[in-house]
Write an enzyme that holds these catalytic residues in place. Structure first.
Site, mmCIF file in Angstrom:
data_model
loop_
_atom_site.group_PDB
_atom_site.id
_atom_site.type_symbol
_atom_site.label_atom_id
_atom_site.label_comp_id
_atom_site.label_asym_id
_atom_site.label_seq_id
_atom_site.Cartn_x
_atom_site.Cartn_y
_atom_site.Cartn_z
ATOM 1 N N LYS A 1 1.569 7.987 0.426
ATOM 2 C CA LYS A 1 1.946 8.043 1.837
ATOM 3 C C LYS A 1 3.320 8.689 1.985
ATOM 4 C CE LYS A 1 -0.344 3.757 3.354
ATOM 5 N NZ LYS A 1 -1.230 4.348 4.375
ATOM 6 N N GLU B 1 -8.005 2.510 0.367
ATOM 7 C CA GLU B 1 -8.250 1.492 -0.666
ATOM 8 C C GLU B 1 -8.804 0.197 -0.091
ATOM 9 O OE1 GLU B 1 -5.485 1.850 0.893
ATOM 10 O OE2 GLU B 1 -4.952 -0.214 1.342
ATOM 11 N N ASP C 1 -5.734 6.464 -0.701
ATOM 12 C CA ASP C 1 -5.121 5.651 0.361
ATOM 13 C C ASP C 1 -6.175 4.906 1.187
ATOM 14 O OD1 ASP C 1 -3.121 4.547 1.831
ATOM 15 O OD2 ASP C 1 -2.626 6.369 2.963
ATOM 16 N N ASP D 1 0.843 -1.203 0.000
ATOM 17 C CA ASP D 1 0.000 0.000 0.000
ATOM 18 C C ASP D 1 0.877 1.252 0.000
ATOM 19 O OD1 ASP D 1 -1.948 1.899 0.250
ATOM 20 O OD2 ASP D 1 -2.513 1.380 2.320
ATOM 21 N N ARG E 1 -11.127 -0.499 2.142
ATOM 22 C CA ARG E 1 -12.585 -0.590 2.180
ATOM 23 C C ARG E 1 -13.172 -0.802 0.789
ATOM 24 N NH1 ARG E 1 -12.782 5.217 4.922
ATOM 25 N NH2 ARG E 1 -10.761 4.390 5.598
HETATM 26 N N1 BES Z 1 -3.248 0.149 5.188
HETATM 27 C C1 BES Z 1 -3.631 1.419 5.694
HETATM 28 C C2 BES Z 1 -3.937 1.401 7.186
HETATM 29 C C3 BES Z 1 -2.777 1.185 8.126
HETATM 30 C C4 BES Z 1 -2.179 2.270 8.742
HETATM 31 C C5 BES Z 1 -2.323 -0.074 8.430
HETATM 32 C C6 BES Z 1 -1.145 2.076 9.643
HETATM 33 C C7 BES Z 1 -1.285 -0.276 9.325
HETATM 34 C C8 BES Z 1 -0.698 0.806 9.923
HETATM 35 C C9 BES Z 1 -4.904 1.911 4.985
HETATM 36 O O1 BES Z 1 -5.054 1.509 3.666
HETATM 37 C C10 BES Z 1 -4.856 3.396 4.976
HETATM 38 O O2 BES Z 1 -3.996 3.925 4.346
HETATM 39 N N2 BES Z 1 -5.788 4.036 5.670
HETATM 40 C C11 BES Z 1 -5.848 5.448 5.737
HETATM 41 C C12 BES Z 1 -7.280 5.869 5.510
HETATM 42 C C13 BES Z 1 -7.449 7.353 5.375
HETATM 43 C C14 BES Z 1 -6.840 7.827 4.075
HETATM 44 C C15 BES Z 1 -8.917 7.669 5.410
HETATM 45 C C16 BES Z 1 -5.351 5.880 7.112
HETATM 46 O O3 BES Z 1 -5.675 5.208 8.086
HETATM 47 O O4 BES Z 1 -4.626 6.852 7.182
HETATM 48 ZN ZN ZN Z 2 -4.105 -0.217 3.147
HETATM 49 MN MN MN Z 3 -4.100 2.830 2.318
#
Ligand code: BES
Ligand code: ZN
Ligand code: MN
Length: 495
Positions: A273, A345, A343, A266, A347
Site C-alpha cells: 500500500k 487478503e 492486498d 495490513d 477475502r
Molecule cells: N483492509 C483493506 C480494506 C480497507 C481499505 C479497509 C480502506 C479500510 C479502509 C483490504 O484488505 C484491501 O486492501 N482491499 C483492497 C482490495 C483490492 C486490492 C482489490 C482495496 O480495497 O483496495
Molecule cells: Zn485488509
Molecule cells: Mn488489504
C-alpha cells in the site's frame, strides 16, 4: 450504572439530563420550570433552548427542592422522530460533553417522544448504550497530556415502566462495544495475532464460552491454504480463534456462525500500500474484534441458541517468503485461487474461516470485515455494506442492524458480476478489478459459504471515524458488536 424509578423531584445528581423536544412547551415536564426558577421559560422565549438535536442548555436548580443541582436540557429534535437510534446518539453526545466537564454524578431522565411508536424499554436500553459508549478513551498511550475526564457515575431514570433489565442489557452491549474499540485501537506492534488471541481469551473468560486457538500446525493440518498464504510474509505466526456458545437446552439448530476478519496489520503485502494513511491498517481486525466482543455479550445475556465464532488472524506483510501475485493457493474447501493482488487478503482468510464455521456446524453465517476501499467509495463512512442471500436472511440482519444503531445498506450480488473473478489458471482470482470492487469481494466470499444463508458486512468505512461527530469521537467505532449480539436473540424470526 444504576437504574432508578424515582420521580424527577427526587433524583439526586450533579446534572440531571432531560431530553428536550423541539416543540416542547415549558410545561412539557411537570415542575421543571419552577425547579429552574423560571429559567426554562425564559430560555425557550429567547430560543437559547430550541430542542435542536444535540444542543445542550444547562440551568441551575438553586433554591428549589429538587436534589439535582443542575438540569441539562438535551436537544432531542422532533418528538415523533425520537427513535432508539437518536436516543443512543443523544446519550452518547451528552455523555461525551459531561465527561469533558468532569461531572461526577449524572442522571439521564428517559422520555418517549409522542408519536414515535417506540417504547420506554427500547429508549432506556439505547440510552444506557449511548452513555456507556461515551466512556471510551482513544488516547490510551498518552503520558503527558492532561488525563481525559473520568466518566460520570450514571443513573438512568425511567419512571413509567420497569426498564431495569433493558438498562442492564444496554450497559453490557455498550461495554462490549468499547472492548472491541479498545482492541481495534491497539497498534500492530502490540496486537499481533498471538496477542489478539490472548486478549480475546481474556475477554471471553468467565462467561461460560469455550475458547480454542488453532496454531499454525493445526491450521496447516486443516488445509487452510489461503490463510497460510497470507501469513507467509510475516514472522508472526497466524492463529484461528474458535469461540462457542452452547447453552444447556439449546435446540440442535439453528447454529449461528460468526466469522470476523482479523488482519492485525495490513501493509498490502508484496502489492504494498502507499505510505499515506497506512497506519490506519492497524484496525484491519475490527471485524474480528466485533465477533469476539459480541460473543461475550451473547454469553452474558444468555442467548437461547448455539453460536460458533471463527476469527482467522494474521499480519499481511511483504517478505522473502510472502505470497506473490500469480501464486496459487488452495483453500480448505478445495477451491484454488490465483492471487492477483496480495492486498486483497481479507477475502482469503475469511474464505477459510467461513469454511471452518460450516465444518463446525453453523447453519446461518454472518461475516464482518474491513474488506474493501470500494465500499467506502460507495457508501462513505456512515453506512456499512450488507450483502447476502437468501433475501429473507439479509432482511433479518438488516432489521437487527437498524435497531442496534449500526447503519447498513444492502448491495447487489448479481451472478453476472462473478465473471470478474474467474481465473484462467485456477477456480477463482482474488480480485475482480476496480469496477464494483466491494461486490466482487463479496461474491468471492459467497464461494465459501456452501450455499448456507449468509450475510457479509463490509465495515471498511464504518469501523473507524475519521472526523469527530457530537456522538462519536475520532477513532474506532465498535461497529457491528451490538448487531451480532442482538442477532442471536432473533432466531424465532429466521426461516
Ligand atoms: N483492509 C483493506 C480494506 C480497507 C481499505 C479497509 C480502506 C479500510 C479502509 C483490504 O484488505 C484491501 O486492501 N482491499 C483492497 C482490495 C483490492 C486490492 C482489490 C482495496 O480495497 O483496495
Ligand atoms: Zn485488509
Ligand atoms: Mn488489504
Amino acid at each position: 450504572m444504576v437504574y432508578s424509578r424515582s420521580p424527577l423531584t427526587a433524583v439526586d445528581a450533579d446534572v440531571l439530563i432531560l431530553p428536550w423536544f423541539d416543540d416542547d412547551a415549558a410545561s412539557a415536564v411537570a415542575g421543571v420550570d419552577a425547579a429552574t426558577g423560571g429559567e426554562l421559560q425564559r430560555a425557550l422565549g429567547t430560543k437559547e433552548l430550541s430542542g435542536r438535536l444535540y444542543e445542550v442548555f444547562l440551568a441551575a436548580t438553586a433554591g428549589s427542592s429538587w436534589p439535582a443541582k443542575r438540569i441539562a436540557f438535551a436537544g432531542a429534535g422532533r418528538a415523533s422522530a425520537f427513535t432508539g437510534d437518536i436516543a443512543r446518539k443523544l446519550a452518547a453526545a451528552v455523555g461525551l460533553s459531561l465527561k469533558q466537564r468532569r461531572v461526577s454524578r449524572a442522571a439521564f431522565a428517559v422520555r418517549v417522544g409522542t408519536g414515535s411508536g417506540v417504547d420506554e424499554k427500547e429508549i432506556s436500553q439505547a440510552v444506557a448504550e449511548g452513555l456507556t459508549l461515551s466512556e471510551f478513551n482513544v488516547g490510551s498511550y498518552k503520558t503527558s497530556d492532561v488525563p481525559p475526564g473520568r466518566a460520570p457515575a450514571w443513573t438512568v431514570v425511567s419512571a413509567t415502566t420497569d426498564c431495569s433489565s433493558a438498562v442492564q442489557r444496554g450497559r453490557l452491549l455498550g461495554e462490549c462495544s468499547n472492548l472491541a474499540r479498545e482492541m481495534a485501537n491497539e497498534p500492530g506492534n502490540t496486537l499481533t495475532p498471538r496477542e489478539f488471541a490472548k486478549r480475546s481469551e481474556g475477554i471471553v473468560a468467565g462467561t461460560g464460552l469455550s475458547f480454542d486457538v488453532l496454531d499454525e500446525k493445526q491450521i496447516e493440518a486443516l488445509g487452510m491454504g489461503m490463510l497460510l498464504g497470507v501469513a507467509k510474509g510475516s514472522s508472526e505466526p497466524p492463529r484461528v480463534m474458535v469461540i462457542r456458545h452452547d447453552p444447556p437446552g439449546a435446540p440442535a439448530t439453528p447454529v449461528l456462525g460468526l466469522v470476523g476478519k482479523g488482519i492485525t496489520f495490513d501493509t498490502g503485502g508484496i502489492s504494498i500500500k502507499p505510505a499515506e494513511g497506512m497506519e490506519r491498517m492497524k484496525d484491519d481486525m475490527a471485524g474480528g474484534a466485533a465477533v469476539v466482543c459480541a460473543m461475550r455479550a451473547i454469553a452474558a445475556l444468555k442467548a437461547p441458541i448455539k453460536v460458533i465464532a471463527v476469527v482467522p488472524t494474521t499480519e499481511n506483510m511483504p517478505g522473502g517468503r510472502a505470497v506473490k501475485p500469480g501464486d496459487i493457493l488452495k483453500s480448505a474447501e478445495g477451491k484454488t485461487v490465483e492471487v492477483i493482488n496480495t492486498d486483497a487478503e481479507g477475502r482469503l482468510i475469511l474464505g477459510d474461516g467461513l469454511w471452518y464455521a460450516r465444518k463446525l456446524g453453523a447453519t446461518h453465517l454472518v461475516d464482518v470485515a474491513t474488506l474493501t476501499g470500494a465500499i467506502v467509495t460507495a457508501l462513505g463512512k456512515i453506512t456499512s455494506g450488507l450483502f447476502g442471500t437468501p433475501q429473507t436472511w439479509a432482511d433479518v440482519v438488516h432489521r437487527v442492524a437498524d435497531r442496534a444503531g449500526d447503519r447498513v445498506w444492502q448491495m447487489p450480488l448479481f451472478d453476472d458480476y462473478r465473471d470478474q473473478i474467474k481465473s484462467d489458471i485456477a477456480d477463482l482470482m482474488n480480485t475482480g478489478g476496480r469496477a464494483a470492487g466491494s461486490v466482487t469481494a463479496a461474491l468471492f466470499l459467497k464461494e465459501f459459504a456452501g450455499g448456507l444463508p449468509w450475510v457479509h458486512l463490509d465495515i471498511a468505512g464504518t469501523a473507524w471515524a475519521e472526523d469527530s461527530k457530537p456522538y462519536l469521537p475520532k477513532g474506532p467505532s465498535g461497529v457491528a458488536v451490538r448487531t451480532l449480539a442482538e442477532l442471536a436473540f432473533t432466531s424465532a424470526e429466521w426461516s
